[in-house]
Scaffold this active site. Structure first.
Site, PDB file in Angstrom:
ATOM      1  N   HIS A 348     -81.407 -17.777  32.375  1.00 45.43           N
ATOM      2  CA  HIS A 348     -82.483 -16.791  32.544  1.00 45.43           C
ATOM      3  C   HIS A 348     -81.980 -15.396  32.871  1.00 45.43           C
ATOM      4  CE1 HIS A 348     -85.819 -19.798  32.840  1.00 45.43           C
ATOM      5  NE2 HIS A 348     -84.853 -20.559  33.278  1.00 45.43           N
ATOM      6  N   LYS A 527     -93.702  -6.650  39.411  1.00 42.08           N
ATOM      7  CA  LYS A 527     -92.542  -7.520  39.222  1.00 42.08           C
ATOM      8  C   LYS A 527     -91.630  -7.344  40.437  1.00 42.08           C
ATOM      9  CE  LYS A 527     -91.999  -5.275  35.397  1.00 42.08           C
ATOM     10  NZ  LYS A 527     -91.586  -5.963  34.156  1.00 42.08           N
ATOM     11  N   ARG A 528     -90.604  -8.204  40.571  1.00 42.85           N
ATOM     12  CA  ARG A 528     -89.661  -8.032  41.681  1.00 42.85           C
ATOM     13  C   ARG A 528     -89.048  -6.638  41.578  1.00 42.85           C
ATOM     14  NH1 ARG A 528     -88.107 -12.611  44.890  1.00 42.85           N
ATOM     15  NH2 ARG A 528     -86.834 -11.067  45.944  1.00 42.85           N
ATOM     16  N   LYS A 533     -84.950  -3.246  36.580  1.00 41.58           N
ATOM     17  CA  LYS A 533     -86.370  -3.183  36.166  1.00 41.58           C
ATOM     18  C   LYS A 533     -86.872  -1.733  36.242  1.00 41.58           C
ATOM     19  CE  LYS A 533     -87.156  -7.970  37.735  1.00 41.58           C
ATOM     20  NZ  LYS A 533     -87.741  -8.700  36.605  1.00 41.58           N
ATOM     21  N   THR A 635     -92.213 -12.117  31.633  1.00 41.37           N
ATOM     22  CA  THR A 635     -93.406 -12.913  31.314  1.00 41.37           C
ATOM     23  C   THR A 635     -94.656 -12.144  31.734  1.00 41.37           C
ATOM     24  OG1 THR A 635     -92.933 -14.068  33.392  1.00 41.37           O
ATOM     25  CG2 THR A 635     -92.402 -15.229  31.347  1.00 41.37           C
ATOM     26  N   LYS A 639     -98.476 -11.628  29.922  1.00 39.58           N
ATOM     27  CA  LYS A 639     -99.775 -11.774  30.591  1.00 39.58           C
ATOM     28  C   LYS A 639    -100.611 -10.506  30.402  1.00 39.58           C
ATOM     29  CE  LYS A 639     -97.364 -14.663  33.913  1.00 39.58           C
ATOM     30  NZ  LYS A 639     -96.498 -14.619  35.127  1.00 39.58           N
TER      31      LYS A 639
HETATM   32  C1  LIG Z   1     -78.746 -17.413  42.777  1.00 37.70           C
HETATM   33  C2  LIG Z   1     -79.726 -16.298  42.871  1.00 37.70           C
HETATM   34  C3  LIG Z   1     -80.653 -16.255  41.692  1.00 37.70           C
HETATM   35  C4  LIG Z   1     -81.980 -16.680  41.843  1.00 37.70           C
HETATM   36  C5  LIG Z   1     -82.837 -16.613  40.742  1.00 37.70           C
HETATM   37  C6  LIG Z   1     -82.352 -16.158  39.536  1.00 37.70           C
HETATM   38  C7  LIG Z   1     -83.297 -16.165  38.369  1.00 37.70           C
HETATM   39  C8  LIG Z   1     -82.626 -16.578  37.131  1.00 37.70           C
HETATM   40  C9  LIG Z   1     -83.884 -14.873  38.188  1.00 37.70           C
HETATM   41  C10 LIG Z   1     -85.100 -14.875  37.312  1.00 37.70           C
HETATM   42  O1  LIG Z   1     -86.160 -15.125  37.775  1.00 37.70           O
HETATM   43  N1  LIG Z   1     -84.910 -14.549  36.025  1.00 37.70           N
HETATM   44  C11 LIG Z   1     -86.066 -14.233  35.214  1.00 37.70           C
HETATM   45  O2  LIG Z   1     -86.451 -15.401  34.506  1.00 37.70           O
HETATM   46  C12 LIG Z   1     -87.646 -15.161  33.753  1.00 37.70           C
HETATM   47  C13 LIG Z   1     -88.071 -16.491  33.140  1.00 37.70           C
HETATM   48  O3  LIG Z   1     -87.222 -16.827  32.111  1.00 37.70           O
HETATM   49  C14 LIG Z   1     -87.433 -14.070  32.714  1.00 37.70           C
HETATM   50  O4  LIG Z   1     -88.638 -13.830  32.045  1.00 37.70           O
HETATM   51  C15 LIG Z   1     -86.925 -12.796  33.367  1.00 37.70           C
HETATM   52  O5  LIG Z   1     -86.585 -11.846  32.392  1.00 37.70           O
HETATM   53  C16 LIG Z   1     -85.722 -13.099  34.230  1.00 37.70           C
HETATM   54  O6  LIG Z   1     -85.322 -11.961  34.966  1.00 37.70           O
HETATM   55  C17 LIG Z   1     -81.051 -15.748  39.365  1.00 37.70           C
HETATM   56  C18 LIG Z   1     -80.192 -15.811  40.471  1.00 37.70           C
END
Ligand SMILES: CCc1ccc([C@H](C)CC(=O)N[C@@H]2O[C@H](CO)[C@@H](O)[C@H](O)[C@H]2O)cc1
Length: 795
Positions: A348, A527-528, A533, A635, A639
């Site tokens: 992701h 968003k975060r 971003k 995503t 929406k």
């Molecule tokens: C280990 C710390 C950590 C925690 C969460 C993440 C996630 C992968 C971050 C995340 O939420 N990625 C998002 O995933 C969405 C679903 O596929 C995408 O639509 C977003 O672009 C992406 O940033 C990475 C690293």
């Protein structure tokens, strides 16, 4: 179910489940009574689906994720069970306000952002498609922190959704799995016995996930950590009270709280323990269920598909090999083959700081046998590929992305651009070795929650025009295209949006005491908070816009409301500064007599799933402005498009596919492409040059630097202005001029409401492909090789 049956069921649960007399019942009691009444309707369907899955020996999909950003469940259940009318009539008869009950439910905020919410949308789509599937997560006592603002600063408080009974879960004390850590390994030939030094229990809590029309129901199983040995009475009797409770407290730490970081791995030991706790319990439960039906583990890939949601559950590979080889005696290479054919991995993010690695010492100490198996898996992979340079265990670290790739039969990206970039960046070497392993599955969102439920005005207008087939065949939305040409229908489309904007303006007035004009452009970035971003690009444009209005207030400006929403990872100072700057700007601009009727900034605190459901239906403009090549998919963009917001965005993530489907003429594109970004980043002084070439940018930066938004602390945003002027890794300055150009095009376009409504309606009409039902069908065909169960009758 009739309204009177529903009314009786509610009253029954109020008295016999809640033990409350209607005369003394509080909102909480009525909500719980209603939830139990609705839950009763769901359980039968749930059991029926489970029974059929066993009876028909169906292949199951197991979705392993450390995050499930579920939000609220009551409305979702009522809508999917088609009980809305019965419920509303029953509550009317009981003189109970439906919306008050809905607002009373806490969000299940068991996730950070995109990855967690995607998992929740996937669960609902799998159930709607009748796909036998199970989600495995952690039952965090505390989900993502509550955000509030003090003097504009983000403040975090623990979230405690479980302080009240959670109506939608069933505890499973009989599903209690021993999980070990540390200790030593006794090798016997190729195999080994592992003697952990620390043990605790994973106990299951099941939540039914019901699909559209209640035709199928799946299970979300969340693990709670419990001590192997409870309360230490002996110590207590010796007056050593704290120590007596220690085992309990220690064990419960593992499911105590969600790690609030998205995109930056902290490498904390507790995080690795959480990941192994989650994954080991899930794998053990999967094997137990398989062996309850079949006796040849070679069949596993035929009857189970395990999807790991990013690298967080990537230890699943070595753990499955350990059970198959060490415990079940399967030949090592065969065990690796079976595991690989069962597991598939979704990536992701391409952000280097988000790719998890664990120190070999930490992995070796916490999971000694797995460290050995990882080395043997690397060794086998070297022999299989005839190369030595790609190893999961490399330079003293275990690279979980590489491990996930090596131990998966399919690896997927979450949008077309992202998947291609995977092949040329993070997985370049592995892609060369395994050219057919990477596939794309562009993300999607459930149209039940993200249109039918959150935007009833638009949903009923659509259903009136084309029937309700679109709810589980979202591609049918394209059938509204002919209606777009009908001015009367288009007026009703615009009226629905306007009414949503009026609702939101009233809510903003009530909760934030800020007056916003519902005829202004509702420009939303939710968003975060993260540099990639680029919320700060949006803030800079807002400042430049404000300055231009101040220069010339009577230039016929198109009123604009800038709405921000999002949480910053608590240790991410730069992101927290961005949050504070937005609030400081709001304070100055919203009280500026010269400009406030043309420009307002609103930043409601504690952005979560429920707030998204309130904001998104009222949006005119969707800000998807990440640096090209950085947002894997997004995503929120889907929406907002579904709800008729026009996107202003870069060619990044799924923006590319949204623009292709809605039409370039219905999308405000700006900025460099991913390739152009790479090239520009190589040019020294790219930021300084951009600033020198754009006086608006220079002036906006100067405003921040001079302390206009922080008169009591002029240097407050030094970190932001200096970073942008000298480093600007995310190309905020280099994309500013084109962003400004696109925003002024938005102003011009909005001055033609009919044409704007037409563009907005075409966005809705052409967004059907972004349904998570389509995404899940893709996984079923290309990765899981499963088919949906013929559906049971409609609810
Ligand atoms: C280990 C710390 C950590 C925690 C969460 C993440 C996630 C992968 C971050 C995340 O939420 N990625 C998002 O995933 C969405 C679903 O596929 C995408 O639509 C977003 O672009 C992406 O940033 C990475 C690293």
């Amino acid at each position: 179910m009739t309204a009177s049956e529903m009314k009786n069921a509610i009253l029954h649960h109020l008295v016999y489940t809640l033990g409350k007399d209607a005369a003394h019942a509080k909102t909480y009691d009525w909500r719980m009574a209603l939830s139990f009444a609705v839950r009763d309707q769901i359980v039968d369907r749930w059991f029926e689906a489970t029974r059929r899955t066993y009876a028909e020996h169906r292949k199951r999909v197991y979705y392993l994720s450390l995050e499930f950003l579920i939000g609220r469940l009551l409305k979702d259940a009522v809508i999917n069970m088609r009980l809305e009318e019965a419920v509303q009539d029953a509550l009317d008869a009981l003189k109970i306000d439906w919306h008050e009950l809905l607002e009373d439910e806490p969000d299940a905020a068991l996730g950070n952002g995109g990855l967690g919410r995607l998992a929740a949308c996937f669960m609902e789509s799998q159930a709607t498609l009748g796909l036998p599937a199970m989600g495995y997560g952690i039952r965090y006592e505390h989900g993502l922190f509550r955000q509030s603002f003090e003097d504009g600063r983000q403040v975090e408080e623990p979230e405690d959704w479980l302080s009240q009974t959670h109506a939608w879960e069933f505890v499973r004390p009989e599903v209690a799995i021993d999980i070990g850590f540390g200790g030593h390994v006794q090798e016997i030939g190729s195999r080994a016995n592992w003697y952990p030094s620390e043990m605790l229990i994973a106990m299951a809590h099941d939540t039914p996930v019901i699909g559209w029309k209640g035709r199928w129901g799946n299970t979300l199983r969340l693990w709670e950590s419990r001590p192997m040995h409870g309360f230490d009475l002996a110590r207590f009797n010796r007056g050593d009270y704290a120590a007596a409770a220690e085992p309990e407290a220690l064990a419960r730490t593992l499911s105590r709280v969600l790690y609030p970081d998205d995109h930056t791995e902290q490498g904390k030991e507790l995080r690795l323990k959480q990941e192994f706790f989650h994954t080991a319990a899930s794998i053990r439960d999967i094997i137990r269920r398989f062996e309850s039906e079949y006796d040849d583990l070679k069949l596993l890939p035929k009857k189970a598909a395990i999807q790991i949601n990013d690298t967080h559950p990537a230890i699943a590979g070595p753990e499955l090999v350990r059970i198959l080889h060490d415990e079940r005696g399967m030949d090592f290479e065969e065990a690796v083959g079976i595991a690989r054919n069962t597991i598939s991995y979704t990536n992701h993010t391409l952000l280097p700081e988000a790719l998890e690695t664990w120190g070999e010492a930490r992995m070796g100490r916490l999971l000694p046998r797995h460290m050995q198996l990882i080395d043997r898996i690397d060794d086998l992979h070297r022999r299989e590929t005839g190369t030595g340079h790609v190893n999961a265990h490399q330079d003293g670290k275990v690279h979980m992305g590489t491990l996930g790739f090596i131990m998966a039969h399919k690896v997927n990206g979450v949008a077309a651009l992202h998947t291609e970039l995977q092949k040329t960046t993070v997985f370049k070497d592995l892609h060369e070795l395994h050219p057919d392993r990477i596939v794309n599955q562009t993300n999607g969102v459930t149209p039940r929650r993200w249109l039918l439920s959150c935007n009833p005005r638009l949903a009923s207008l659509i259903t009136e025009g084309i029937g309700d087939g679109w709810v589980d065949h979202a591609e049918d939305l394209e059938k509204i295209e002919p209606l777009v040409a009908d001015p009367a229908w288009l007026d009703r489309y615009a009226a629905a949006k306007k009414a949503n904007k009026v609702d939101l303006s009233n809510w903003i007035a009530e909760t934030m005491e800020i007056g916003v004009d519902p005829d202004a452009i509702f420009d939303i970035q939710v968003k975060r908070i993260h540099e990639y971003k680029r919320q700060h690009l949006n803030l800079l444009e807002t400042i430049a816009h404000w300055q231009e209005i101040r220069d010339n207030p009577n230039a016929g400006w198109v009123p604009r409301v800038k709405i921000f929403g999002g949480k910053a990872f608590p240790n991410y100072i730069y992101a927290k500064d961005m949050v504070r700057l937005a609030n400081d700007m709001a304070r100055v601009m919203n009280s500026d007599p010269l400009t406030s009727r043309y420009l307002k900034v609103v930043f409601p605190p504690n952005y979560n799933v429920s707030l998204a459901e309130r904001l998104i239906p009222a949006a005119d403009l969707s800000e998807q402005i990440s640096t090209a090549g950085k947002e894997a998919s997004g995503t929120g963009n889907m929406k907002l498009t579904l709800n008729g917001a026009l996107t202003i965005g870069t060619l990044d993530g799924a923006n590319v596919e949204i623009r292709e489907l809605v039409g370039a003429e219905n999308f405000f594109l700006f900025g460099m492409t991913a390739e152009e970004v790479m090239a520009r980043r190589a040019e020294a002084g790219h930021a300084a040059r951009a600033i020198a070439e754009d006086h608006r940018l220079a002036r906006a930066l100067e405003a921040i630097r001079s302390g206009i938004f922080s008169p009591d602390e002029p240097g407050r945003y030094h970190s932001i202005t200096e970073n942008l002027s000298h480093h600007d890794y995310f190309m905020v300055c280099s994309d500013f001029t084109d962003y400004w150009r696109a925003q002024r095009e938005v102003d011009t376009a909005f001055t033609d409401p009919k044409d704007w409504a037409r563009k907005a309606a075409l966005n809705t009409a052409r967004a059907g492909w972004f349904s998570s039902d389509r995404t899940i069908r893709g996984y079923m065909k290309d990765i899981w090789h499963t088919d949906a169960a013929p559906q049971v009758a409609d609810a």
